[in-house]
Every structure is written in C-alpha cells, then in structure tokens.
Design an enzyme around this catalytic site. Structure first.
Site, short mmCIF file in Angstrom:
data_model
loop_
_atom_site.label_atom_id
_atom_site.label_comp_id
_atom_site.label_asym_id
_atom_site.label_seq_id
_atom_site.Cartn_x
_atom_site.Cartn_y
_atom_site.Cartn_z
N ASP A 92 119.42 29.74 102.34
CA ASP A 92 118.95 30.47 101.16
C ASP A 92 119.01 29.54 99.95
OD1 ASP A 92 118.88 32.51 102.94
OD2 ASP A 92 120.25 33.85 101.86
N ASP B 285 113.59 45.36 104.37
CA ASP B 285 114.92 45.32 103.76
C ASP B 285 115.36 46.76 103.48
OD1 ASP B 285 114.72 42.59 103.80
OD2 ASP B 285 114.04 42.41 101.74
#
Length: 241
Positions: free
Chosen positions: A12, A133
């Site tokens: 990330d 998500d």
C-alpha cells in the site's frame, strides 16, 4: 496450489512510502518501508506468486497519484501485479494497464458510473477485479468514506454476468487490525457468485490463512495479506508452494 501461492502480499503506497492503514483510517498509518519498489522485490524473493498494490493517495483523492512508482515496481519484478486506488475513469485504467499492470481493481466507479465501468470491462476483458469494500454490512466507496445502500452480494450480483476476472472482498472494519478475516461473509459471497473471490482484511495468523484456504472449493481464489506479513506473523518463505 499451496498456502504460499494463495497469499497475495499487499504493498500500500501513501506519500511515496509502503504503509498499512488501520481499519481504512487515513490518519492511522504505519510506515513499513521508505521504498515500495524494494518492498515489492522482497515479497517476490520470498516466493510470492503475485502482488497487490494500492495507491492510497489515489483512493482518497479520486485519481491515481503514484503511477511512476507503480511503473518502477512492474519493471523491477517478474510476477503479475494487480492494482487499485483511484481508478475512476477509462483513461486512468488504460494508462495503468499500458505500464504493465496485469489486473485492475475498481470499486467506486462501478457504483458511480456504470457505463464507464462497462466500457472498461469490454475493452479489457478478464482484467478487471471488482472491488467490494464492506463496512458494517454495506458496500463503501470513495476510499471507504461513503456507505451505499447495497449489501456486498446485492452489489456483486449486478456485475457477475460481465467479462470481469472476479471480485475482491474487503471487510474494512477488519483491515489492518489482524483480528481474523470475515470467513462467513467471504464464503457467502463466493458460493453465490460465478466469478472467483479474493478475500482481504483481518488475516493475522496461519490459522486465519488456513480457514480461508479451506474455502477454495467455494470459489475463494486467494487472500490479500499486509500487516501479518510485515510484522512477521506469517512468513511467506516458510509456507508450502
């Protein structure tokens, strides 16, 4: 496929560094490496078969901000890369695929502009992973900041007949928390969809990993793991291929 192949290490990127967020909170950041390119190389050397890259700056700002870094990663490693974070237009997707990314993860755009999403899928068949998500049982978009009215399955069903590669299911409340993955939610999604599902969020131990691995026959293809790898709770090189 063994446990090592089942894991997709996450890199990330935020402010040019390799980081992890806690439960999707942009203010709860742990920096794990100054150079994401080096981090990607490490996971490949430890035996990763593919890599998951997220542009967190892009996810929060609505357009990818770390193209150059991603391009350097793709050139430096030989394993396939899936990329997500701020891919909210056809042009953004086209650019990222042209620099060598194997698959793209798209979430918000599918909700906000279905026509644009369909154009991307038609142009790049089998290269799109629909990002789902989930926050408190509903699909969240825009870097997890906004909740929709859809449950994960309701949302996924709308796209299951398209020529996508599959789905990435993240339980945001567990992401970066290492409190265990959402086994039931992942299984429910996978057994009710035609396309494969990649799990994400909450893995903190080998036991967690094995629980998800046992769902392979239901259509769970793999799991994105970040913090547990970075903190040595799971050692990639020690797992069977």
């Amino acid at each position: 496929m063994g446990l090592r192949s089942f894991i997709i290490p996450a890199v990330d990127i935020k402010d040019g560094k390799a980081v992890r967020l806690y439960k999707g909170d942009p203010n709860a950041v742990t920096v794990y490496g100054e150079n994401p390119v080096d981090m990607a190389k490490i996971w490949e050397e430890k035996g990763a078969k593919h890599l998951h890259i997220v542009d967190l700056d892009g996810a929060f700002e609505g357009k990818p901000k770390n193209y150059r870094l991603v391009e350097r990663i793709v050139k430096k490693i030989s394993i396939p890369v899936e990329f997500g974070g701020g891919l909210r237009s056809f042009d953004a997707v086209k650019t990222i695929i042209e620099i060598g990314v194997e698959k793209v993860v798209i979430g918000s755009l599918a909700y906000q502009n279905r026509r644009e999403f369909e154009k991307i899928v038609e142009t790049f068949p089998n290269k799109v992973i629909l990002g789902i998500d989930a926050k408190d049982g509903k699909v969240a978009i825009k870097g997890w900041l906004e909740k929709t009215e859809y449950t994960p399955l309701e949302f996924a069903k709308q796209f299951d007949d398209m020529d996508i590669w599959g789905f990435l299911y993240t339980d945001v409340n567990r992401d970066g928390a290492m409190i265990g993955p959402n086994i039931e939610g992942t299984k429910y999604l996978a057994e009710n969809l035609k396309h494969p599902v990649i799990a994400s969020g909450g893995v903190g131990s080998i036991e967690d990993l094995k629980k998800l691995y046992s769902l392979k026959d239901f259509g769970v293809y793999g799991v994105v793991v970040g913090k547990a790898l970075y903190e040595g709770k799971i050692k990639l090189e020690e797992l069977e291929e």
